[in-house]
Motif scaffolding. Structure first.
Motif, PDB file in Angstrom:
ATOM      1  N   VAL A  46       0.856  -1.183   0.000  1.00 32.60           N
ATOM      2  CA  VAL A  46       0.000   0.000   0.000  1.00 32.60           C
ATOM      3  C   VAL A  46       0.894   1.236   0.000  1.00 32.60           C
ATOM      4  O   VAL A  46       1.590   1.504   0.989  1.00 32.60           O
ATOM      5  CB  VAL A  46      -0.935   0.035   1.222  1.00 32.60           C
ATOM      6  CG1 VAL A  46      -1.895   1.220   1.122  1.00 32.60           C
ATOM      7  CG2 VAL A  46      -1.708  -1.266   1.373  1.00 32.60           C
ATOM      8  N   ARG A  47       0.908   1.964  -1.112  1.00 39.77           N
ATOM      9  CA  ARG A  47       1.706   3.186  -1.164  1.00 39.77           C
ATOM     10  C   ARG A  47       1.122   4.199  -0.197  1.00 39.77           C
ATOM     11  O   ARG A  47      -0.056   4.545  -0.265  1.00 39.77           O
ATOM     12  CB  ARG A  47       1.726   3.766  -2.579  1.00 39.77           C
ATOM     13  CG  ARG A  47       2.842   4.781  -2.796  1.00 39.77           C
ATOM     14  CD  ARG A  47       2.580   5.670  -3.993  1.00 39.77           C
ATOM     15  NE  ARG A  47       1.403   6.490  -3.793  1.00 39.77           N
ATOM     16  CZ  ARG A  47       1.368   7.583  -3.024  1.00 39.77           C
ATOM     17  NH1 ARG A  47       2.443   7.970  -2.363  1.00 39.77           N
ATOM     18  NH2 ARG A  47       0.255   8.265  -2.890  1.00 39.77           N
ATOM     19  N   THR A  48       1.960   4.652   0.752  1.00 37.63           N
ATOM     20  CA  THR A  48       1.466   5.489   1.844  1.00 37.63           C
ATOM     21  C   THR A  48       2.501   6.531   2.228  1.00 37.63           C
ATOM     22  O   THR A  48       3.676   6.213   2.428  1.00 37.63           O
ATOM     23  CB  THR A  48       1.166   4.630   3.093  1.00 37.63           C
ATOM     24  OG1 THR A  48       0.326   3.520   2.744  1.00 37.63           O
ATOM     25  CG2 THR A  48       0.493   5.457   4.186  1.00 37.63           C
ATOM     26  N   ASP A  49       2.049   7.761   2.370  1.00 38.94           N
ATOM     27  CA  ASP A  49       2.838   8.817   3.002  1.00 38.94           C
ATOM     28  C   ASP A  49       2.323   8.940   4.430  1.00 38.94           C
ATOM     29  O   ASP A  49       1.196   9.401   4.655  1.00 38.94           O
ATOM     30  CB  ASP A  49       2.650  10.133   2.241  1.00 38.94           C
ATOM     31  CG  ASP A  49       3.481  11.276   2.815  1.00 38.94           C
ATOM     32  OD1 ASP A  49       3.955  11.173   3.969  1.00 38.94           O
ATOM     33  OD2 ASP A  49       3.646  12.296   2.124  1.00 38.94           O
ATOM     34  N   VAL A  50       3.127   8.532   5.402  1.00 33.60           N
ATOM     35  CA  VAL A  50       2.645   8.464   6.786  1.00 33.60           C
ATOM     36  C   VAL A  50       2.405   9.832   7.394  1.00 33.60           C
ATOM     37  O   VAL A  50       1.836   9.936   8.483  1.00 33.60           O
ATOM     38  CB  VAL A  50       3.607   7.653   7.677  1.00 33.60           C
ATOM     39  CG1 VAL A  50       3.712   6.208   7.200  1.00 33.60           C
ATOM     40  CG2 VAL A  50       4.980   8.313   7.772  1.00 33.60           C
ATOM     41  N   THR A  51       2.840  10.900   6.724  1.00 31.51           N
ATOM     42  CA  THR A  51       2.589  12.243   7.240  1.00 31.51           C
ATOM     43  C   THR A  51       1.181  12.729   6.915  1.00 31.51           C
ATOM     44  O   THR A  51       0.768  13.785   7.412  1.00 31.51           O
ATOM     45  CB  THR A  51       3.602  13.258   6.690  1.00 31.51           C
ATOM     46  OG1 THR A  51       3.359  13.483   5.289  1.00 31.51           O
ATOM     47  CG2 THR A  51       5.031  12.778   6.882  1.00 31.51           C
ATOM     48  N   ARG A  52       0.450  11.971   6.106  1.00 35.61           N
ATOM     49  CA  ARG A  52      -0.884  12.383   5.669  1.00 35.61           C
ATOM     50  C   ARG A  52      -1.936  11.511   6.359  1.00 35.61           C
ATOM     51  O   ARG A  52      -2.047  10.317   6.059  1.00 35.61           O
ATOM     52  CB  ARG A  52      -1.011  12.271   4.154  1.00 35.61           C
ATOM     53  CG  ARG A  52      -0.061  13.210   3.405  1.00 35.61           C
ATOM     54  CD  ARG A  52      -0.258  13.133   1.915  1.00 35.61           C
ATOM     55  NE  ARG A  52       0.589  14.077   1.211  1.00 35.61           N
ATOM     56  CZ  ARG A  52       0.280  15.351   0.983  1.00 35.61           C
ATOM     57  NH1 ARG A  52      -0.888  15.826   1.404  1.00 35.61           N
ATOM     58  NH2 ARG A  52       1.122  16.142   0.346  1.00 35.61           N
ATOM     59  N   PRO A  53      -2.733  12.085   7.253  1.00 40.24           N
ATOM     60  CA  PRO A  53      -3.709  11.284   7.999  1.00 40.24           C
ATOM     61  C   PRO A  53      -4.646  10.481   7.108  1.00 40.24           C
ATOM     62  O   PRO A  53      -4.971   9.325   7.426  1.00 40.24           O
ATOM     63  CB  PRO A  53      -4.480  12.342   8.808  1.00 40.24           C
ATOM     64  CG  PRO A  53      -3.526  13.473   8.970  1.00 40.24           C
ATOM     65  CD  PRO A  53      -2.720  13.501   7.701  1.00 40.24           C
ATOM     66  N   GLU A  54      -5.069  11.059   5.990  1.00 43.31           N
ATOM     67  CA  GLU A  54      -6.009  10.350   5.131  1.00 43.31           C
ATOM     68  C   GLU A  54      -5.360   9.119   4.493  1.00 43.31           C
ATOM     69  O   GLU A  54      -6.029   8.101   4.261  1.00 43.31           O
ATOM     70  CB  GLU A  54      -6.572  11.288   4.059  1.00 43.31           C
ATOM     71  CG  GLU A  54      -5.581  11.779   3.016  1.00 43.31           C
ATOM     72  CD  GLU A  54      -4.730  12.966   3.457  1.00 43.31           C
ATOM     73  OE1 GLU A  54      -4.011  13.524   2.594  1.00 43.31           O
ATOM     74  OE2 GLU A  54      -4.802  13.353   4.648  1.00 43.31           O
ATOM     75  N   GLU A  55      -4.068   9.199   4.202  1.00 38.98           N
ATOM     76  CA  GLU A  55      -3.386   8.035   3.628  1.00 38.98           C
ATOM     77  C   GLU A  55      -3.152   6.961   4.685  1.00 38.98           C
ATOM     78  O   GLU A  55      -3.223   5.762   4.391  1.00 38.98           O
ATOM     79  CB  GLU A  55      -2.072   8.461   2.970  1.00 38.98           C
ATOM     80  CG  GLU A  55      -2.282   9.343   1.754  1.00 38.98           C
ATOM     81  CD  GLU A  55      -1.045   9.494   0.891  1.00 38.98           C
ATOM     82  OE1 GLU A  55      -0.110   8.676   1.019  1.00 38.98           O
ATOM     83  OE2 GLU A  55      -1.013  10.430   0.058  1.00 38.98           O
ATOM     84  N   VAL A  56      -2.874   7.360   5.912  1.00 45.78           N
ATOM     85  CA  VAL A  56      -2.746   6.390   7.003  1.00 45.78           C
ATOM     86  C   VAL A  56      -4.089   5.708   7.242  1.00 45.78           C
ATOM     87  O   VAL A  56      -4.156   4.484   7.424  1.00 45.78           O
ATOM     88  CB  VAL A  56      -2.239   7.076   8.283  1.00 45.78           C
ATOM     89  CG1 VAL A  56      -2.280   6.104   9.464  1.00 45.78           C
ATOM     90  CG2 VAL A  56      -0.812   7.589   8.072  1.00 45.78           C
ATOM     91  N   ASP A  57      -5.177   6.472   7.225  1.00 46.94           N
ATOM     92  CA  ASP A  57      -6.503   5.873   7.369  1.00 46.94           C
ATOM     93  C   ASP A  57      -6.762   4.855   6.256  1.00 46.94           C
ATOM     94  O   ASP A  57      -7.300   3.765   6.503  1.00 46.94           O
ATOM     95  CB  ASP A  57      -7.581   6.959   7.323  1.00 46.94           C
ATOM     96  CG  ASP A  57      -7.616   7.833   8.563  1.00 46.94           C
ATOM     97  OD1 ASP A  57      -7.016   7.431   9.592  1.00 46.94           O
ATOM     98  OD2 ASP A  57      -8.229   8.915   8.505  1.00 46.94           O
TER      99      ASP A  57
END
Length: 264
Positions: free
Chosen positions: A71-82
Motif C-alpha cells: 500500500v503506497r502510503t505517506d505516513v505524514t498524511r492522515p487520510e493516507e494512514v486511514d
C-alpha cells in the motif's frame, strides 16, 4: 495500492493463511524496513508493506515471496494512514504487529542553518507519522477479536545521545521514546504491547555516509563501523514472537565498535 497472491475469498481475513499472524511494516521499501519484512516473511507472518515508493514496495514483496499486500502510503498524511489501515482491515481482518519504521534524517547542518521546512519534514515523518500509524493500529487492535497486538517503534541510539548537526532527528527520536512509553501504558488494558528498538549504524542507504566519514563530537570526520541490517531484523523478529504477556520494552542493537559508548 497493490497486492500479491491472495488466499481464500470473500470478506475480511481472505488474504491471511489460516494460523498466520499479520504484520504491517512502514518504510518497507528499503533498508531496515525491507530487512524486517523479509525476516518476518521467513517466520511465516502475513505482510502488509507500506511506503512512499510503489516500485520499492513491489521489490520487497518479490523478495518476500510475492504474497505481501503493498500500500503506497505517506505516513505524514492522515487520510493516507486511514486508507492504509482500512486496507489492512478489509484484506486481513486484523493486525497483530505494527513495525513503526518510516523515518528520515534530514540535512546535517548547524542548528542556526536548519530551515523550518526541513525541521517540519523530519518531525512530520519521524514523530507525527509514527503517532498516526500507532493510533490507527491501536484502534484496530483494540476493536479486533481476539483483542490486542504489538507495536514496535524504530528508535535510534540518537534517542539517548545526539550526533553533531542532528537536532531535528535527535528531537524526534527522544520523542519516540515518550510515544513508546505512553502506548505501552495505555495499551495494557487492551493487551496491546509496545516496545522500541534503538539502532546504531545498520548498513542501509540512509547510513552510507557512516562508512565514508561523518562528523564526530570532537570536530573530526571519521568513518564508523556498520552492521548488517539483518541483525536488526532478527531482533525485531524475536520481539514480535513473544506472547502478549511478555514485552521487550527497549532494545539497543548497534555496530559493536561504533563510537556510541563513550561518545563525545
Amino acid at each position: 495500492m497493490g497486492s500479491g497472491d491472495l488466499t481464500g475469498s470473500g470478506g475480511p481475513g481472505r488474504g491471511r493463511p489460516v494460523g498466520s499472524k499479520v504484520a504491517l511494516v512502514t518504510g518497507a521499501g528499503s533498508g531496515i524496513g525491507r530487512a524486517v519484512a523479509l525476516e518476518l516473511a521467513e517466520a511465516g507472518w502475513s505482510l502488509v508493506l507500506a511506503g512512499r515508493r510503489a516500485d520499492a514496495l513491489a521489490g520487497t514483496a518479490r523478495l518476500a515471496g510475492g504474497s505481501a499486500l503493498t500500500v503506497r502510503t505517506d505516513v505524514t498524511r492522515p487520510e493516507e494512514v486511514d486508507g492504509l489501515f482500512a486496507a489492512v482491515r478489509d484484506h486481513f481482518g486484523r493486525l497483530d504487529l505494527l513495525f513503526n519504521n518510516a523515518g528520515t534524517f534530514g540535512p546535517a547542518v548547524p542548528v542556526e542553518e536548519l530551515a523550518y521546512e526541513d525541521w517540519r519534514t523530519v518531525v512530520d515523518t519521524n514523530l507525527t507519522g509514527a503517532f498516526l500509524c500507532a493510533q490507527a493500529a491501536f484502534r484496530l487492535m483494540r476493536a479486533q477479536r481476539p483483542q490486542g497486538g504489538r507495536i514496535i517503534n524504530n528508535g535510534s541510539v540518537s534517542a539517548h545521545v545526539p550526533r553533531p548537526h542532528s537536532i531535528a532527528y535527535t528531537a524526534t527520536k527522544h520523542a519516540m521514546t515518550g510515544l513508546t512509553k505512553s502506548l505501552s501504558l495505555d495499551g495494557r488494558r487492551y493487551s496491546i504491547a509496545c516496545g522500541q528498538i534503538d539502532v546504531g549504524n545498520a548498513a542501509t542507504e540512509m547510513t552510507e555516509r557512516m562508512s565514508a566519514g561523518i562528523l564526530q563530537a570532537d570536530g573530526q570526520v571519521r568513518a564508523e563501523p556498520v552492521m548488517d541490517a539483518a541483525d536488526v531484523a532478527r531482533t525485531v523478529r524475536h520481539m514480535a514472537s513473544l506472547p502478549l504477556e511478555a514485552n521487550v520494552q527497549f532494545a539497543t542493537v548497534m555496530a559493536t565498535a561504533m563510537p556510541y559508548i563513550g561518545r563525545g
